[in-house]
Structures are given as structure tokens and as C-alpha cells.
Design a protein around this motif. Sequence first.
Motif, PDB file in Angstrom:
ATOM      1  N   GLU A  78       0.826  -1.207   0.000  1.00 49.35           N
ATOM      2  CA  GLU A  78       0.000   0.000   0.000  1.00 49.35           C
ATOM      3  C   GLU A  78       0.864   1.263   0.000  1.00 49.35           C
ATOM      4  O   GLU A  78       0.609   2.208  -0.739  1.00 49.35           O
ATOM      5  N   GLU A  79       1.909   1.264   0.842  1.00 41.69           N
ATOM      6  CA  GLU A  79       2.787   2.431   0.943  1.00 41.69           C
ATOM      7  C   GLU A  79       3.533   2.685  -0.360  1.00 41.69           C
ATOM      8  O   GLU A  79       3.698   3.835  -0.782  1.00 41.69           O
ATOM      9  N   LYS A  80       3.992   1.607  -0.999  1.00 38.21           N
ATOM     10  CA  LYS A  80       4.800   1.738  -2.217  1.00 38.21           C
ATOM     11  C   LYS A  80       3.959   1.675  -3.496  1.00 38.21           C
ATOM     12  O   LYS A  80       4.512   1.698  -4.596  1.00 38.21           O
ATOM     13  N   LYS A  81       2.623   1.543  -3.273  1.00 40.19           N
ATOM     14  CA  LYS A  81       1.695   1.480  -4.416  1.00 40.19           C
ATOM     15  C   LYS A  81       2.049   0.332  -5.381  1.00 40.19           C
ATOM     16  O   LYS A  81       2.090   0.509  -6.606  1.00 40.19           O
ATOM     17  N   ILE A  82       2.289  -0.829  -4.794  1.00 42.41           N
ATOM     18  CA  ILE A  82       2.562  -2.037  -5.578  1.00 42.41           C
ATOM     19  C   ILE A  82       1.243  -2.763  -5.804  1.00 42.41           C
ATOM     20  O   ILE A  82       0.541  -3.101  -4.842  1.00 42.41           O
TER      21      ILE A  82
END
Length: 238
Positions: free
Chosen positions: A53-57
Amino acid sequence: MKSLECLNQSTVKLLNKNSLLLPLIKKELLKEKIENFKLEEKEINKILARFFEEKKISGEEEFKRLLDDKQINRDEFINTITYDIRIKNYAKQEYGHQAESHFLKKKNDLDSVVYSLIRMKDPFKAKELFLRISEGEADFGTIAQKFSEGSEKITRGIVGPVKLTQAHPLLVEVLRTSKIGHVNEPISIDTWQIIVRVEAYQHSKFDEQMSIAMATDIFEKELEKESKTILHGMISIN
């Protein structure tokens, strides 16, 4: 330590000369201690989900490309992102029983305070402003903003919350013994005249989060001590 047996005499001397040997020992010793502290798959999946979620993977394919770019496999990556939590888990298991007594020893250092401060060089002016504030003729914040000669004038004299021990020892003594709202007479610290009023105390409490923090603090101190013992042994051999 087995992982450091590959270092020859010249390498040990070079690392130690450049203050790199102790950090290396600590890192390898830490890895050795937490090696068997694996997380359950459910917990790992939660950590991975947060990372995605943080790295938008968007999914596994994108994750695999990330691993390829970093040239590590999935297990190595998981070991990296779970490193901090495994340290806390190790500390909690090994030193959790000492956490509360450690907290009680350090409590004064952990308590925080919010206070108002005015400082200036002129002792006569400081005395005059103290009297105006204490007698209700002027507002502390207004006086701080107008007359204080330090950066606290930007915040109308408000400082904090900060750890009590971060202040000058003479100021700490005043802060510890003052009642909330009481304006203290000017005190001399170095070249400054200080007028201070305590606004609020934030007393630390021993809860689960603090217990883990204290156990981790104990672990870090023990790790430092053990690492130095290993360091001295390696130097004496070489």
C-alpha cells in the motif's frame, strides 16, 4: 562469532582503525540473536500488505520485479522488512521481565513538560517583566513575543513538550519543583536571565508500548556490552 571468522588479521586491524569493527560485530551479533525469531505467515502477510500500500505495488508480478531490481529473493526481503519487529519480539521475550524495574529507574528521564520561557540579558528588565506578569499586569505570551531574545519568542514563549532532562540542569530543577501556572522569579543561566512558568506535565506510564521500549533499551545495552567483549577478544588475538 562464526560469521566473522573469515576476517584475517590485516582486515581486523583495518576495520578497527577506521571504527568499523564494532558496528560490524554488533550487526552480526544482532542477526545471530534474532535469527530464529520468525513471524507467523499471517503477520508477514499484514506487513507485506502495508508495504504494498505504501509503495503502491499492485500485485505479485510487480513485487517480483521489485525483488529482481534489488537482486534479493522473497525470504531475504521479508527478513529485511520484519527486522525491527523481530528485534522487539526478541527483547520482549528475553528482557520483558526486567522492563518495569528499568522503567522506574528511568522514569524521570522519560517524563515530559510544556513550559513558557522568557530569556534576556538584562537582569533589571527581567525583574521588571517578572513583576508585571506575576501581578497580572501583562500576559506571559505577549511579553515573551515582544521581549524574549531567544527563538521561543516565535511561539509566544511556549516550549515543548520536551523531556525534562533536555533542559539545562538549573532549569530542570526549577521545572521539577514548580507548580503548574506559577511564574518563577528570574534565574541566571550562563549569560541569560530566565523567567519560566510550567504549563503542563506529561508523566510517562508503564504500558505495553513502554514495556517493549524498555526491554529493547535493555537489549541494546547488553548488545553493546557483548559486542565490546567480542571486539577486545578479536583485537587481543590479532
